[in-house]
Write a protein that holds these residues in place. Structure first.
Motif, mmCIF file in Angstrom:
data_model
loop_
_atom_site.group_PDB
_atom_site.id
_atom_site.type_symbol
_atom_site.label_atom_id
_atom_site.label_comp_id
_atom_site.label_asym_id
_atom_site.label_seq_id
_atom_site.Cartn_x
_atom_site.Cartn_y
_atom_site.Cartn_z
ATOM 1 N N PHE A 20 0.785 -1.235 0.000
ATOM 2 C CA PHE A 20 0.000 0.000 0.000
ATOM 3 C C PHE A 20 0.819 1.289 0.000
ATOM 4 C CE2 PHE A 20 -2.616 -3.252 2.140
ATOM 5 C CZ PHE A 20 -3.633 -3.320 1.203
ATOM 6 N N GLY A 21 2.128 1.195 0.088
ATOM 7 C CA GLY A 21 2.968 2.390 0.081
ATOM 8 C C GLY A 21 3.212 2.931 1.482
ATOM 9 N N ASP A 22 4.033 3.972 1.534
ATOM 10 C CA ASP A 22 4.451 4.567 2.815
ATOM 11 C C ASP A 22 3.521 5.663 3.306
ATOM 12 O OD1 ASP A 22 6.749 3.036 3.218
ATOM 13 O OD2 ASP A 22 7.925 4.322 1.894
ATOM 14 N N ASP A 23 2.548 6.067 2.505
ATOM 15 C CA ASP A 23 1.750 7.238 2.848
ATOM 16 C C ASP A 23 0.535 6.950 3.731
ATOM 17 O OD1 ASP A 23 0.494 5.835 0.789
ATOM 18 O OD2 ASP A 23 -0.398 7.643 -0.076
ATOM 19 N N LYS A 24 0.337 5.716 4.150
ATOM 20 C CA LYS A 24 -0.810 5.358 4.990
ATOM 21 C C LYS A 24 -0.400 5.398 6.459
ATOM 22 C CE LYS A 24 -3.449 4.088 1.476
ATOM 23 N NZ LYS A 24 -3.421 5.152 0.526
ATOM 24 N N SER A 25 -1.074 6.221 7.218
ATOM 25 C CA SER A 25 -0.788 6.296 8.652
ATOM 26 C C SER A 25 -1.685 5.321 9.406
ATOM 27 C CB SER A 25 -0.994 7.724 9.157
ATOM 28 O OG SER A 25 -2.337 8.116 8.945
ATOM 29 N N PRO A 26 -1.318 4.964 10.635
ATOM 30 C CA PRO A 26 -2.183 4.080 11.416
ATOM 31 C C PRO A 26 -3.608 4.642 11.479
ATOM 32 C CG PRO A 26 -0.075 4.284 12.485
ATOM 33 C CD PRO A 26 -0.087 5.281 11.349
ATOM 34 N N GLY A 27 -4.568 3.765 11.274
ATOM 35 C CA GLY A 27 -5.964 4.164 11.258
ATOM 36 C C GLY A 27 -6.521 4.346 9.856
ATOM 37 N N SER A 28 -5.629 4.478 8.854
ATOM 38 C CA SER A 28 -6.074 4.622 7.466
ATOM 39 C C SER A 28 -6.663 3.312 6.975
ATOM 40 C CB SER A 28 -4.900 4.987 6.553
ATOM 41 O OG SER A 28 -4.327 6.212 6.938
ATOM 42 N N TYR A 29 -7.759 3.405 6.245
ATOM 43 C CA TYR A 29 -8.393 2.213 5.699
ATOM 44 C C TYR A 29 -7.841 1.887 4.319
ATOM 45 C CZ TYR A 29 -11.942 1.826 9.311
ATOM 46 O OH TYR A 29 -12.581 1.643 10.499
ATOM 47 N N VAL A 30 -7.724 0.594 4.045
ATOM 48 C CA VAL A 30 -7.324 0.094 2.730
ATOM 49 C C VAL A 30 -8.166 -1.145 2.425
ATOM 50 C CG1 VAL A 30 -4.944 0.942 2.860
ATOM 51 C CG2 VAL A 30 -5.474 -1.332 3.728
ATOM 52 N N ARG A 31 -8.270 -1.466 1.158
ATOM 53 C CA ARG A 31 -8.954 -2.700 0.768
ATOM 54 C C ARG A 31 -7.890 -3.776 0.592
ATOM 55 N NH1 ARG A 31 -13.423 -4.755 -0.214
ATOM 56 N NH2 ARG A 31 -14.616 -2.853 -0.372
ATOM 57 N N PHE A 32 -8.039 -4.834 1.355
ATOM 58 C CA PHE A 32 -7.127 -5.975 1.256
ATOM 59 C C PHE A 32 -7.958 -7.135 0.739
ATOM 60 C CE2 PHE A 32 -4.455 -9.453 2.314
ATOM 61 C CZ PHE A 32 -3.165 -8.949 2.388
ATOM 62 N N ASN A 33 -7.798 -7.459 -0.528
ATOM 63 C CA ASN A 33 -8.646 -8.435 -1.207
ATOM 64 C C ASN A 33 -10.095 -8.008 -1.024
ATOM 65 O OD1 ASN A 33 -6.344 -9.885 -2.007
ATOM 66 N ND2 ASN A 33 -6.379 -11.108 -0.150
ATOM 67 N N LYS A 34 -10.927 -8.777 -0.361
ATOM 68 C CA LYS A 34 -12.331 -8.405 -0.222
ATOM 69 C C LYS A 34 -12.642 -7.777 1.139
ATOM 70 C CE LYS A 34 -13.362 -13.190 0.883
ATOM 71 N NZ LYS A 34 -13.998 -14.399 0.413
ATOM 72 N N HIS A 35 -11.627 -7.431 1.895
ATOM 73 C CA HIS A 35 -11.820 -6.886 3.239
ATOM 74 C C HIS A 35 -11.309 -5.451 3.332
ATOM 75 C CE1 HIS A 35 -12.792 -10.897 4.671
ATOM 76 N NE2 HIS A 35 -11.748 -11.317 3.993
ATOM 77 N N MET A 36 -12.049 -4.618 4.060
ATOM 78 C CA MET A 36 -11.572 -3.280 4.405
ATOM 79 C C MET A 36 -10.910 -3.396 5.773
ATOM 80 S SD MET A 36 -12.143 -1.080 2.027
ATOM 81 C CE MET A 36 -11.894 0.464 2.852
#
Length: 105
Positions: A20-36
């Protein structure tokens, strides 16, 4: 099972940054396969790691006892893996050889 939590935390950070890269801070949401899922801080990671290990053991215990692994159990296991940035293993492949070929009759 004894887990080196410090090494697991470092590995999680590496996997997360790679995906996901270095720009996501703790608490940031991302989609991991079919899960947020959220990028975890250290305290949240430790709980999620415990959850993953628990679901892994649950799957293994179900197979060892001859029980059927339900779709719900597999979904919980997959989500627990996603939270710690692991691609979920294929449960049937994970235990291949322990039960023989499930497709043979």
């Amino acid at each position: 099972m004894q887990i080196d939590v410090e090494r697991a935390w470092e590995s999680y950070g590496e996997r997360f940054r790679k995906r996901f890269g270095d720009d996501k801070s703790p608490g940031s949401y991302v989609r991991f396969n079919k899960h947020m899922v959220q990028r975890l801080d250290r305290a949240a990671f430790e709980q999620r790691l415990e959850d993953y290990v628990s679901w892994h053991q649950e799957c293994k215990s179900a197979l060892a006892s001859g029980s059927t692994i339900s779709d719900a159990l597999i979904l919980e296991f997959e989500e627990a893996a996603a939270w710690i940035a692991l691609d979920p293993p294929n449960v049937l492949e994970m235990f291949a050889g322990e039960l023989g070929d499930p497709l043979s009759s």
